[in-house]
Design a protein around this motif. Structure first.
Motif, PDB file in Angstrom:
ATOM      1  N   LYS A  34      -4.400 -12.435   7.242  1.00 57.63           N
ATOM      2  CA  LYS A  34      -3.957 -13.394   6.313  1.00 57.63           C
ATOM      3  C   LYS A  34      -2.754 -14.499   6.618  1.00 57.63           C
ATOM      4  N   GLY A  35      -2.337 -14.570   7.956  1.00 63.43           N
ATOM      5  CA  GLY A  35      -1.581 -15.424   8.532  1.00 63.43           C
ATOM      6  C   GLY A  35      -0.060 -14.887   8.600  1.00 63.43           C
ATOM      7  N   GLY A  36       0.055 -13.717   8.345  1.00 65.92           N
ATOM      8  CA  GLY A  36       1.366 -12.917   8.358  1.00 65.92           C
ATOM      9  C   GLY A  36       1.774 -12.479   9.797  1.00 65.92           C
ATOM     10  N   GLY A  37       2.675 -11.546   9.934  1.00 61.59           N
ATOM     11  CA  GLY A  37       3.183 -11.048  11.047  1.00 61.59           C
ATOM     12  C   GLY A  37       2.474  -9.727  11.191  1.00 61.59           C
ATOM     13  N   GLY A  38       2.235  -8.805  10.315  1.00 56.21           N
ATOM     14  CA  GLY A  38       1.859  -7.565  10.075  1.00 56.21           C
ATOM     15  C   GLY A  38       2.881  -6.769  10.749  1.00 56.21           C
ATOM     16  N   LEU A  39       4.041  -6.986  10.619  1.00 62.59           N
ATOM     17  CA  LEU A  39       5.392  -6.087  11.241  1.00 62.59           C
ATOM     18  C   LEU A  39       5.697  -5.010  10.185  1.00 62.59           C
ATOM     19  N   VAL A  40       6.406  -4.210  10.709  1.00 60.17           N
ATOM     20  CA  VAL A  40       7.027  -3.110   9.996  1.00 60.17           C
ATOM     21  C   VAL A  40       8.671  -3.622  10.024  1.00 60.17           C
ATOM     22  N   LEU A  41       9.036  -3.625   8.714  1.00 59.25           N
ATOM     23  CA  LEU A  41      10.598  -3.947   8.562  1.00 59.25           C
ATOM     24  C   LEU A  41      11.310  -2.877   7.970  1.00 59.25           C
ATOM     25  N   SER A  42      12.588  -2.774   8.453  1.00 62.49           N
ATOM     26  CA  SER A  42      13.623  -2.015   7.643  1.00 62.49           C
ATOM     27  C   SER A  42      15.050  -2.754   7.401  1.00 62.49           C
TER      28      SER A  42
END
Length: 296
Positions: A34-42
């Motif tokens: 969807k155009g995002g980073g697809g990353l895991v954030l904390s």
């Protein structure tokens, strides 16, 4: 997050608004499709000793491999051939790196690409959370970084860094180029490879200079002839050096999989412009008007 190491941190300064922080987090977490980073954030909340918010950024191994395929990272496979890493053929590569065949620098390059590929929509011209004007389709993280609301920092691995230091200090004339490349990337490794080759060449020139001094002062050779001889050896030495470095740089280019990358390199994610159809290739590309470049 406990099982996945942090590869990049985003230090969000305390003057950055909550709306801006939420925008960054939402867009980086948005799925890749969807155009995002697809990353895991904390998120690490601010404290009295450290008033800034810290976003720990990482990704699953599968997603890192997907990004590596997108940016065309090349590695040596099990049969010794240098070819692009793909998600379908990942089993054909040795588990020699941090994630499959990917070294720490490769992984961080993939994470940074995912961070900077996320752009605002074309209808957004004001930086969310702050009254700053931005270009249409501007990269999200870079826009906030440009206005000094945050800083993007790659993490260090103390164990790998200590091993690199111990290996290097055994002989300062021989840089562990492959280890430098795995930790810092191809650009830094190429610099130290060049510096190492050039230093050896200068040692040869220094020896010739000492010989010239001995010929003039102890053997009575006329300085005109000794200077001419020294200049001649310098010319041959430079020609030899250029040939040695050409071969060595080509060797790096092949084994590091960087051959032709500058020529075929896509626009960097931070590049700003408007989408248009290229008159040369017929494909969509980002275009920044020349008149705006001149105005700057």
């Amino acid at each position: 997050m406990a099982d996945i190491p942090t590869y990049v941190i985003i230090q969000v300064h305390n003057r950055c608004s909550d709306e801006a922080l939420q925008t960054i987090v939402d867009e980086l977490r948005k799925p890749w499709e969807k155009g995002g980073g697809g990353l895991v954030l904390s998120l690490q909340k601010p404290r009295s000793q450290f008033p800034d918010t810290v976003i720990h950024v990482t990704a699953s191994n599968q997603h890192i491999i997907r990004i590596a395929e997108h940016v065309e990272v090349k590695k040596i496979d099990n049969e010794g051939y240098v070819r692009p890493v793909t998600e379908d053929d990942i089993d054909s590569f040795p588990e020699s790196g941090r994630v499959g065949p990917l070294s720490l620098s490769d992984v961080q390059r993939c994470i940074l690409h995912a961070i900077h590929r996320v752009h605002f929509g074309k209808d957004i011209t004001i930086l969310p959370g702050h009254k700053k004007t931005i270009l249409k389709g501007a990269p999200i993280v870079s826009s906030y970084e440009e206005h000094h609301y945050l800083s993007v920092i790659c993490t260090h691995d103390e164990e790998s860094l200590d091993l690199l230091y111990k290996t290097w200090k055994r002989n300062y004339l021989y840089a562990p180029v492959e280890q430098i490349r795995d930790y810092f990337g191809e650009g830094v490794a190429l610099f130290f490879s060049f510096a190492e080759t050039y230093t050896r060449f200068l040692l040869l020139i220094a020896v010739l200079g000492v010989l010239q001094y001995l010929l003039e002062n102890y053997l009575g050779i006329d300085y005109v002839y000794s200077n001419a001889l020294f200049a001649l050896f310098n010319i041959f030495g430079i020609a030899l050096y250029l040939e040695v470095w050409k071969r060595r740089s080509n060797e790096h280019s092949y084994f590091w999989g960087t051959s032709g990358k500058l020529r075929l390199k896509p626009p960097r994610p931070e590049y700003r412009g408007e989408l248009r159809v290229s008159p040369v290739s017929g494909k969509e590309e980002l275009y920044y008007p020349h008149r705006k470049t001149v105005k700057k």
